[in-house]
Design a protein around this motif. Structure first.
Motif, mmCIF file in Angstrom:
data_model
loop_
_atom_site.group_PDB
_atom_site.id
_atom_site.type_symbol
_atom_site.label_atom_id
_atom_site.label_comp_id
_atom_site.label_asym_id
_atom_site.label_seq_id
_atom_site.Cartn_x
_atom_site.Cartn_y
_atom_site.Cartn_z
ATOM 1 N N LEU A 1 0.833 -1.205 0.000
ATOM 2 C CA LEU A 1 0.000 0.000 0.000
ATOM 3 C C LEU A 1 0.866 1.253 0.000
ATOM 4 O O LEU A 1 0.581 2.228 -0.715
ATOM 5 N N GLN A 2 1.948 1.233 0.784
ATOM 6 C CA GLN A 2 2.846 2.384 0.796
ATOM 7 C C GLN A 2 3.488 2.583 -0.576
ATOM 8 O O GLN A 2 3.636 3.721 -1.047
ATOM 9 N N ASN B 1 0.979 4.182 -2.758
ATOM 10 C CA ASN B 1 0.643 5.521 -2.279
ATOM 11 C C ASN B 1 1.732 6.545 -2.606
ATOM 12 O O ASN B 1 1.441 7.722 -2.829
ATOM 13 N N THR B 2 2.967 6.095 -2.640
ATOM 14 C CA THR B 2 4.092 7.014 -2.857
ATOM 15 C C THR B 2 4.686 6.893 -4.257
ATOM 16 O O THR B 2 5.693 7.548 -4.546
ATOM 17 N N GLY C 1 -9.228 0.452 0.576
ATOM 18 C CA GLY C 1 -7.860 0.927 0.757
ATOM 19 C C GLY C 1 -7.168 1.182 -0.564
ATOM 20 O O GLY C 1 -6.462 2.186 -0.725
ATOM 21 N N CYS D 1 -8.259 4.356 -1.937
ATOM 22 C CA CYS D 1 -7.753 5.497 -1.169
ATOM 23 C C CYS D 1 -6.279 5.794 -1.424
ATOM 24 O O CYS D 1 -5.826 6.901 -1.120
ATOM 25 N N VAL D 2 -5.515 4.850 -1.968
ATOM 26 C CA VAL D 2 -4.133 5.165 -2.334
ATOM 27 C C VAL D 2 -4.037 5.748 -3.733
ATOM 28 O O VAL D 2 -2.954 6.181 -4.144
ATOM 29 N N ILE E 1 -4.775 -0.776 5.906
ATOM 30 C CA ILE E 1 -5.345 0.262 5.048
ATOM 31 C C ILE E 1 -5.715 1.507 5.849
ATOM 32 O O ILE E 1 -5.968 2.565 5.273
ATOM 33 N N TYR F 1 -4.320 5.119 5.167
ATOM 34 C CA TYR F 1 -4.697 5.683 3.860
ATOM 35 C C TYR F 1 -6.173 6.059 3.834
ATOM 36 O O TYR F 1 -6.552 7.070 3.246
ATOM 37 N N ARG G 1 -7.562 9.913 3.435
ATOM 38 C CA ARG G 1 -8.499 10.281 2.379
ATOM 39 C C ARG G 1 -9.801 10.853 2.951
ATOM 40 O O ARG G 1 -10.314 11.864 2.484
ATOM 41 N N ARG H 1 2.298 14.475 0.082
ATOM 42 C CA ARG H 1 2.535 13.469 1.118
ATOM 43 C C ARG H 1 3.322 14.048 2.279
ATOM 44 O O ARG H 1 3.072 13.721 3.429
ATOM 45 N N ILE I 1 2.308 9.272 7.183
ATOM 46 C CA ILE I 1 2.213 7.815 6.991
ATOM 47 C C ILE I 1 3.637 7.327 6.771
ATOM 48 O O ILE I 1 4.091 7.132 5.644
#
Length: 261
Positions: A92-93, A96-97, A116, A119-120, A146, A149, A153, A216, A222
């Motif tokens: 997930l990270q 997300n990044t 989740g 949301c990323v 999750i 994130y 959001r 971010r 996060i």
């Protein structure tokens, strides 16, 4: 080569990243989690890629975590449990990044980890009547990895409406909650995704990546502390009594012990 993903890049640099476990409603198995982490790295470092569109094959966007995989972790030793929970958290990270804008094409169902995944995304567009829900507590689990994130959001106030009660809600409410930017008729979804893609094709790619990184930096934290706390929370559920009962009840198609009839 990928086995649980299909990835294509068009001549504009638009990458289509599709979850490809339609027979399992794109549930997040160990293999899919590993391949998503790898895909995030490869797409993120590919200079020909300008934008990523995340979607799911078949009837659902993503039905959440693969419960058979979770059952295996409950029977595993402590080191294995932490390693496997970490794979999910860091996947997930990675998404997300990822230093590319990512647009979510959310159709059908998005439950648990599927929320989740939405949301990323930097923006997620859904289909009217689509069903979403943070369904973990019904199974004796919690939206653990999750969680950072989802909270980033939705914000705490909105999240508390749906974070703990496993309630299923439609895409229209997901817009109100902040998970989705819009919910449209199915035949309007592709045009809406294209409308989100198009502006990026006129933007400087490195500036886009730097701007995303800045959001971010200034957004809710996060980092390692939050990610490790989410891993601990998931392992805590796996080590408890409710998750084995909830997942067993799911597979046995019966009410869990705590269900009030």
């Amino acid at each position: 080569m990928f086995e649980t993903l299909e990835i294509s890049v068009d001549d504009r640099g638009v990458a289509n990243l599709a979850l490809a476990r339609p027979e399992k409603h794109n549930a997040l198995s160990e293999h899919l989690i590993t391949e998503l982490t790898r895909a995030a790295k490869e797409l993120g470092t590919d200079k020909s890629v300008r934008v990523v569109v995340l979607s799911g094959q078949g009837k659902s966007f993503c039905a959440g975590g693969d419960l058979a995989w979770m059952q295996q972790q409950m029977a595993a030793d402590a080191d294995t449990r932490r390693r496997e929970a970490g794979k999910l958290a860091y996947m997930l990270q990675a998404l997300n990044t990822m230093p590319k804008p990512m647009i979510g094409r959310v159709h059908g169902a998005a439950f648990g980890g599927g929320v989740g995944m939405a949301c990323v995304c930097d923006v997620a567009i859904g289909v009217e009547g689509g069903k979403l829900g943070l369904t973990e507590t019904k199974l004796g689990l919690i939206p653990a990895t999750i969680g950072p994130y989802v909270l980033a959001r939705m914000g705490e106030a909105m999240a508390r409406r749906v974070f703990m009660n496993s309630r299923i809600f439609q895409a229209e409410e997901a817009v109100e909650l902040g998970i989705l930017a819009r919910a449209l008729a199915p035949d309007a979804l592709d045009d809406a995704i294209e409308a989100e893609v198009a502006p990026y094709l006129s933007c400087a790619p490195e500036a886009v990546a730097a701007a995303k990184a800045l959001t971010r930096r200034f957004g809710p934290p996060i980092g390692e502390t939050e990610i490790n706390a989410s891993i601990d929370a998931l392992i805590g559920c796996w080590d408890g009594e409710e998750a084995p009962e909830g997942i067993a009840a799911f597979f046995e198609k019966r009410p869990a012990a705590w269900v009030v009839k």
